[in-house]
Motif scaffolding. Structure first.
Motif, PDB file in Angstrom:
ATOM      1  N   GLY A 134       0.807  -1.215   0.000  1.00  0.00           N
ATOM      2  CA  GLY A 134       0.000   0.000   0.000  1.00  0.00           C
ATOM      3  C   GLY A 134       0.839   1.264   0.000  1.00  0.00           C
ATOM      4  N   TRP A 135       2.023   1.211   0.609  1.00  0.00           N
ATOM      5  CA  TRP A 135       2.909   2.371   0.631  1.00  0.00           C
ATOM      6  C   TRP A 135       3.591   2.589  -0.723  1.00  0.00           C
ATOM      7  CZ3 TRP A 135       5.392   0.223   5.697  1.00  0.00           C
ATOM      8  CH2 TRP A 135       4.572   0.539   6.782  1.00  0.00           C
ATOM      9  N   ALA A 136       3.703   1.533  -1.498  1.00  0.00           N
ATOM     10  CA  ALA A 136       4.394   1.614  -2.783  1.00  0.00           C
ATOM     11  C   ALA A 136       3.429   2.057  -3.877  1.00  0.00           C
ATOM     12  CB  ALA A 136       5.003   0.255  -3.138  1.00  0.00           C
ATOM     13  N   SER A 137       3.798   3.083  -4.615  1.00  0.00           N
ATOM     14  CA  SER A 137       2.968   3.548  -5.727  1.00  0.00           C
ATOM     15  C   SER A 137       3.288   2.797  -7.013  1.00  0.00           C
ATOM     16  CB  SER A 137       3.200   5.048  -5.940  1.00  0.00           C
ATOM     17  OG  SER A 137       4.555   5.297  -6.309  1.00  0.00           O
ATOM     18  N   PHE A 138       4.149   1.818  -6.937  1.00  0.00           N
ATOM     19  CA  PHE A 138       4.605   1.036  -8.087  1.00  0.00           C
ATOM     20  C   PHE A 138       4.301  -0.439  -7.824  1.00  0.00           C
ATOM     21  CE2 PHE A 138       7.908   2.021  -5.051  1.00  0.00           C
ATOM     22  CZ  PHE A 138       8.393   0.771  -4.690  1.00  0.00           C
ATOM     23  N   PRO A 139       4.183  -1.254  -8.878  1.00  0.00           N
ATOM     24  CA  PRO A 139       3.856  -2.665  -8.673  1.00  0.00           C
ATOM     25  C   PRO A 139       5.025  -3.475  -8.133  1.00  0.00           C
ATOM     26  CG  PRO A 139       4.153  -2.199 -11.002  1.00  0.00           C
ATOM     27  CD  PRO A 139       4.201  -0.875 -10.301  1.00  0.00           C
ATOM     28  N   MET A 140       4.712  -4.368  -7.200  1.00  0.00           N
ATOM     29  CA  MET A 140       5.660  -5.368  -6.719  1.00  0.00           C
ATOM     30  C   MET A 140       5.351  -6.654  -7.482  1.00  0.00           C
ATOM     31  SD  MET A 140       5.379  -4.420  -2.644  1.00  0.00           S
ATOM     32  CE  MET A 140       6.667  -5.550  -2.095  1.00  0.00           C
ATOM     33  N   LEU A 141       6.333  -7.151  -8.219  1.00  0.00           N
ATOM     34  CA  LEU A 141       6.090  -8.208  -9.195  1.00  0.00           C
ATOM     35  C   LEU A 141       6.761  -9.522  -8.810  1.00  0.00           C
ATOM     36  CD1 LEU A 141       6.818  -6.146 -12.442  1.00  0.00           C
ATOM     37  CD2 LEU A 141       4.588  -6.544 -11.364  1.00  0.00           C
ATOM     38  N   SER A 142       6.053 -10.608  -8.976  1.00  0.00           N
ATOM     39  CA  SER A 142       6.635 -11.948  -8.882  1.00  0.00           C
ATOM     40  C   SER A 142       5.677 -12.953  -9.504  1.00  0.00           C
ATOM     41  CB  SER A 142       6.933 -12.349  -7.437  1.00  0.00           C
ATOM     42  OG  SER A 142       7.570 -13.618  -7.415  1.00  0.00           O
ATOM     43  N   ALA A 143       6.169 -13.630 -10.517  1.00  0.00           N
ATOM     44  CA  ALA A 143       5.332 -14.602 -11.221  1.00  0.00           C
ATOM     45  C   ALA A 143       5.319 -15.958 -10.548  1.00  0.00           C
ATOM     46  CB  ALA A 143       5.834 -14.745 -12.663  1.00  0.00           C
ATOM     47  N   ASN A 144       6.274 -16.216  -9.653  1.00  0.00           N
ATOM     48  CA  ASN A 144       6.442 -17.590  -9.147  1.00  0.00           C
ATOM     49  C   ASN A 144       6.091 -17.754  -7.676  1.00  0.00           C
ATOM     50  OD1 ASN A 144       9.052 -16.084  -8.837  1.00  0.00           O
ATOM     51  ND2 ASN A 144       9.655 -17.953  -7.772  1.00  0.00           N
ATOM     52  N   ILE A 145       5.485 -16.732  -7.056  1.00  0.00           N
ATOM     53  CA  ILE A 145       5.026 -16.864  -5.669  1.00  0.00           C
ATOM     54  C   ILE A 145       3.523 -17.072  -5.682  1.00  0.00           C
ATOM     55  CG2 ILE A 145       4.896 -15.782  -3.403  1.00  0.00           C
ATOM     56  CD1 ILE A 145       7.326 -14.116  -4.116  1.00  0.00           C
ATOM     57  N   TYR A 146       3.097 -18.193  -5.112  1.00  0.00           N
ATOM     58  CA  TYR A 146       1.677 -18.555  -5.085  1.00  0.00           C
ATOM     59  C   TYR A 146       1.186 -18.641  -3.643  1.00  0.00           C
ATOM     60  CZ  TYR A 146       1.764 -19.761 -10.065  1.00  0.00           C
ATOM     61  OH  TYR A 146       1.856 -19.714 -11.444  1.00  0.00           O
ATOM     62  N   GLN A 147      -0.011 -18.135  -3.412  1.00  0.00           N
ATOM     63  CA  GLN A 147      -0.654 -18.238  -2.109  1.00  0.00           C
ATOM     64  C   GLN A 147      -1.991 -18.933  -2.274  1.00  0.00           C
ATOM     65  OE1 GLN A 147      -1.735 -14.512  -0.137  1.00  0.00           O
ATOM     66  NE2 GLN A 147      -1.232 -15.411   1.842  1.00  0.00           N
ATOM     67  N   ASP A 148      -2.117 -20.056  -1.600  1.00  0.00           N
ATOM     68  CA  ASP A 148      -3.334 -20.868  -1.702  1.00  0.00           C
ATOM     69  C   ASP A 148      -3.677 -21.160  -3.158  1.00  0.00           C
ATOM     70  OD1 ASP A 148      -3.585 -20.788   1.086  1.00  0.00           O
ATOM     71  OD2 ASP A 148      -4.648 -18.886   1.001  1.00  0.00           O
ATOM     72  N   GLY A 149      -2.639 -21.441  -3.967  1.00  0.00           N
ATOM     73  CA  GLY A 149      -2.832 -21.881  -5.340  1.00  0.00           C
ATOM     74  C   GLY A 149      -2.947 -20.776  -6.373  1.00  0.00           C
ATOM     75  N   ARG A 150      -2.935 -19.512  -5.929  1.00  0.00           N
ATOM     76  CA  ARG A 150      -3.036 -18.396  -6.877  1.00  0.00           C
ATOM     77  C   ARG A 150      -1.820 -17.496  -6.726  1.00  0.00           C
ATOM     78  NH1 ARG A 150      -8.790 -15.585  -6.300  1.00  0.00           N
ATOM     79  NH2 ARG A 150      -7.970 -14.559  -8.176  1.00  0.00           N
ATOM     80  N   ARG A 151      -1.447 -16.838  -7.830  1.00  0.00           N
ATOM     81  CA  ARG A 151      -0.315 -15.917  -7.750  1.00  0.00           C
ATOM     82  C   ARG A 151      -0.597 -14.829  -6.707  1.00  0.00           C
ATOM     83  NH1 ARG A 151       0.547 -16.355 -13.775  1.00  0.00           N
ATOM     84  NH2 ARG A 151       2.504 -17.517 -13.986  1.00  0.00           N
ATOM     85  N   MET A 152       0.396 -14.582  -5.868  1.00  0.00           N
ATOM     86  CA  MET A 152       0.263 -13.627  -4.782  1.00  0.00           C
ATOM     87  C   MET A 152       0.479 -12.189  -5.276  1.00  0.00           C
ATOM     88  SD  MET A 152       2.307 -13.905  -1.178  1.00  0.00           S
ATOM     89  CE  MET A 152       1.908 -12.854   0.230  1.00  0.00           C
ATOM     90  N   ASN A 181      11.235 -17.458   8.106  1.00  0.00           N
ATOM     91  CA  ASN A 181      10.523 -18.187   9.144  1.00  0.00           C
ATOM     92  C   ASN A 181       9.361 -18.964   8.519  1.00  0.00           C
ATOM     93  OD1 ASN A 181       9.009 -19.059  11.322  1.00  0.00           O
ATOM     94  ND2 ASN A 181       9.174 -17.149  12.444  1.00  0.00           N
ATOM     95  N   PRO A 182       9.367 -20.294   8.627  1.00  0.00           N
ATOM     96  CA  PRO A 182       8.290 -21.090   8.005  1.00  0.00           C
ATOM     97  C   PRO A 182       6.895 -20.693   8.478  1.00  0.00           C
ATOM     98  CG  PRO A 182      10.100 -22.506   8.698  1.00  0.00           C
ATOM     99  CD  PRO A 182      10.379 -21.155   9.273  1.00  0.00           C
ATOM    100  N   ALA A 183       6.803 -20.228   9.708  1.00  0.00           N
ATOM    101  CA  ALA A 183       5.493 -19.861  10.240  1.00  0.00           C
ATOM    102  C   ALA A 183       4.894 -18.670   9.500  1.00  0.00           C
ATOM    103  CB  ALA A 183       5.613 -19.551  11.729  1.00  0.00           C
ATOM    104  N   GLN A 184       5.747 -17.868   8.879  1.00  0.00           N
ATOM    105  CA  GLN A 184       5.270 -16.657   8.207  1.00  0.00           C
ATOM    106  C   GLN A 184       4.913 -16.883   6.744  1.00  0.00           C
ATOM    107  OE1 GLN A 184       7.866 -13.656  11.076  1.00  0.00           O
ATOM    108  NE2 GLN A 184       8.172 -13.581   8.877  1.00  0.00           N
ATOM    109  N   ILE A 185       5.155 -18.084   6.231  1.00  0.00           N
ATOM    110  CA  ILE A 185       4.854 -18.329   4.820  1.00  0.00           C
ATOM    111  C   ILE A 185       3.950 -19.552   4.650  1.00  0.00           C
ATOM    112  CG2 ILE A 185       6.893 -17.168   3.910  1.00  0.00           C
ATOM    113  CD1 ILE A 185       8.253 -19.919   3.722  1.00  0.00           C
ATOM    114  N   GLN A 186       3.158 -19.837   5.653  1.00  0.00           N
ATOM    115  CA  GLN A 186       2.220 -20.944   5.528  1.00  0.00           C
ATOM    116  C   GLN A 186       1.223 -20.656   4.408  1.00  0.00           C
ATOM    117  OE1 GLN A 186       0.411 -21.961   9.274  1.00  0.00           O
ATOM    118  NE2 GLN A 186       2.357 -22.316  10.296  1.00  0.00           N
TER     119      GLN A 186
END
Length: 547
Positions: A134-152, A181-186
């Protein structure tokens, strides 16, 4: 056309004669003319929004550089993009204590166009990362990070530069899963960035005239990535159709002195020849905003030509001897003034961060000993405590710490972040090395030879040693004899890994990983995690005996 870097002289680079052709253009329309397109880039910012004590780097000076280049390019009828290779987070307490808010907000004011998501963007819980978006006025990009099966994140962003369509694809190292930390990327999956690029690049070539990958994967010369996940070189070789890779993660100035041979002794202000693999230029601007990378291209009827490349040092300085036998810091290049408005904006954050350094982070039942005359002569409870903090963060089997890196004790009673910074004021980063048993033993032998009284004198955790006359006679790791066939993980700091204090140089070892975590931050977190701390638990006892 293909030009081997070993045949490209630095003088040709300086004259702007490096050329390359893209794969066939996308389906968009552009004029039959030569477009001037400049790509500016940084990476691995790590919280350095404010200049250091020597007045080096900082985002206010970076803005001055960027504004000047943009004005030059615009005056010539050209276009610019400003990209980041990621890792905005984690590095200095004034930034860390404020969740890198000053950094993201300042980058927005500078006018970044896009950034790759780095592994250190996951150092704090996901809600913090979402706040940073929200603080960034520009896009943060990553094609290979998925959260619950969808691109994050958005996989790419499209830019129209006067009719020339540019796709910027974001990719993140798949090592991220083992570095945070594994707990932060469940529920979050870091898929192979190379596999994702192989799917997306053909699609982007149909949409865009130029394809750029903003990556946080690392540059490993000739693809020799050791225990690290494959990086930019490997991806360029595997995926055809990328014109430029703006990288990060390995924190190098990517300046090649021959084909597949990087100049790791690069001096600021000298010419810099970027790497080239399978038609893709690969650039990286070291770390911390020390440089702004500038790649000047010309685009004409589908051909993308690199005219000139340089790394612009941002107030970097060198130490020189003066006539009276003393030393002073002098700039490598002309000093860059800070943008006044941005400095004023950031000053409020710097002041707030300084105030927060006095906040309590934990409590001690007794002093953890780091006084110079003690820590450099015998094992201490602070040496054990620091070693255990390093082991905890890296899941290492043992740790070795040069006592010269420990600059003060931790006091009895309340402990503040400022107290922690007195112990570790240098900002070294935590590293680890996976070593075969024989190499682990050799390193312990080298550490055993470091004499009492010297800054190289070693503190240890996770081992039992018997040392006679500076020679290692017995060594156990985890209470067991060292097995030559087993691999052991050793935690050290980046200073030692680079050969500091006369230790064996390990930062080129195939098993070496620099985590990027600053030693003071690790110690602070360990203090908080185990508070209230019973100092008696860290008494070294007879774990290391010297005769």
């Amino acid at each position: 056309m293909h030009i081997a870097l070993k045949s490209v002289s630095l003088s040709l680079l300086a004259a702007g004669l490096l050329t390359a052709c893209t794969t066939p253009p996308g389906k968009n329309n552009y004029l039959d003319k030569t477009y001037k397109i400049t790509i500016l880039h940084t990476n691995d910012h790590h919280g350095r929004f404010w200049p250091n004590a020597d007045g080096e780097y900082g985002l206010a000076a970076q803005k001055t550089v960027v504004d000047k280049v943009r004005a030059e390019v615009k005056a010539e009828g050209g276009y610019t993009l400003l990209l980041s290779g990621g890792d905005v987070n984690t590095g200095v307490p004034e930034s860390d204590l404020q969740d890198a808010e000053p950094d993201f907000r300042a980058m927005s004011r500078i006018g970044y166009d896009a950034m790759a998501v780095g592994n250190h963007e996951f150092d704090k819980p996901v809600p913090v990362l979402m706040k940073q978006r929200g603080w960034a006025s520009f896009p943060m990009l990553s094609a290979n990070i998925y959260q619950d099966g969808r691109r994050m994140f958005d996989p790419y962003a499209m830019f129209n530069l006067g009719g020339v369509k540019v796709a910027v694809l974001g990719l993140t190292t798949d090592d991220t899963a083992k570095m945070v930390n594994p707990a932060q990327i469940q529920g979050i999956e870091f898929k192979s960035p190379i596999a994702e690029a192989a799917k997306l690049v053909p699609e982007l070539r149909q949409k865009a005239d130029i394809v750029i990958a903003a990556t946080h994967m690392g540059h490993y010369p000739d693809g020799l990535h050791g225990v690290n996940a494959p990086g930019d070189v490997e991806m360029a070789r595997a995926v055809k159709g990328i014109d430029l890779i703006v990288g990060g993660h390995s924190q190098n100035p990517v300046c090649m002195k021959a084909e597949n041979v990087r100049d790791d002794a690069y001096v600021p202000g000298q010419p810099c020849a970027p790497d080239r693999q399978n038609g893709a230029w690969i650039v990286q601007a070291h770390e911390w905003g020390k440089y702004v990378g500038r790649a000047d291209f010309e685009f004409n009827n589908g051909k993308f030509k690199l005219v000139k490349y340089q790394l612009i040092p941002v107030n970097l300085k060198k130490t020189v001897a003066t006539a009276d036998g003393k030393t002073e810091k002098v700039p490598y290049a002309e000093l860059i003034p800070e943008d006044g408005k941005l400095r004023t904006f950031l000053k409020a954050y710097q002041d707030k961060g300084q105030q927060e350094l006095g906040v309590k982070v934990g409590e001690l039942s007794a002093k953890l000993e780091g006084d110079r005359e003690v820590v450099r002569s015998r094992p201490t409870n602070l040496g054990v405590f620091v070693g255990m903090a390093m082991m905890d963060k890296t899941q290492a089997d043992f740790a070795v710490i040069n006592s010269g890196g420990i600059r003060d004790s931790l006091p009895t009673g309340p402990v503040s972040y400022r107290d922690v910074l007195k112990v570790f004021p240098f900002g070294s980063t935590l590293a680890y090395v996976d070593l075969p048993g024989g190499e682990a033993l050799d390193y312990l032998k080298a550490a055993a030879r470091m004499t009492p009284g010297a800054g190289a004198f070693a503190q240890f955790a996770g081992v039992r040693l018997r040392i006679e006359g500076g020679e290692l006679r017995q060594a156990l790791i985890g209470g067991q004899p060292i097995d030559p066939a087993k691999t052991y993980r050793m935690a050290i700091n980046s200073f030692m890994a680079a050969g500091g204090d006369g230790y064996p140089k390990l930062n080129q070892h195939p098993g070496y990983v620099n985590t990027g975590f600053v030693d003071a931050e690790i110690l602070k977190d360990f203090v908080a995690k185990h508070s209230p701390i019973q100092a008696a638990r860290y008494v070294p006892g007879d774990a290391v005996l010297r005769r």
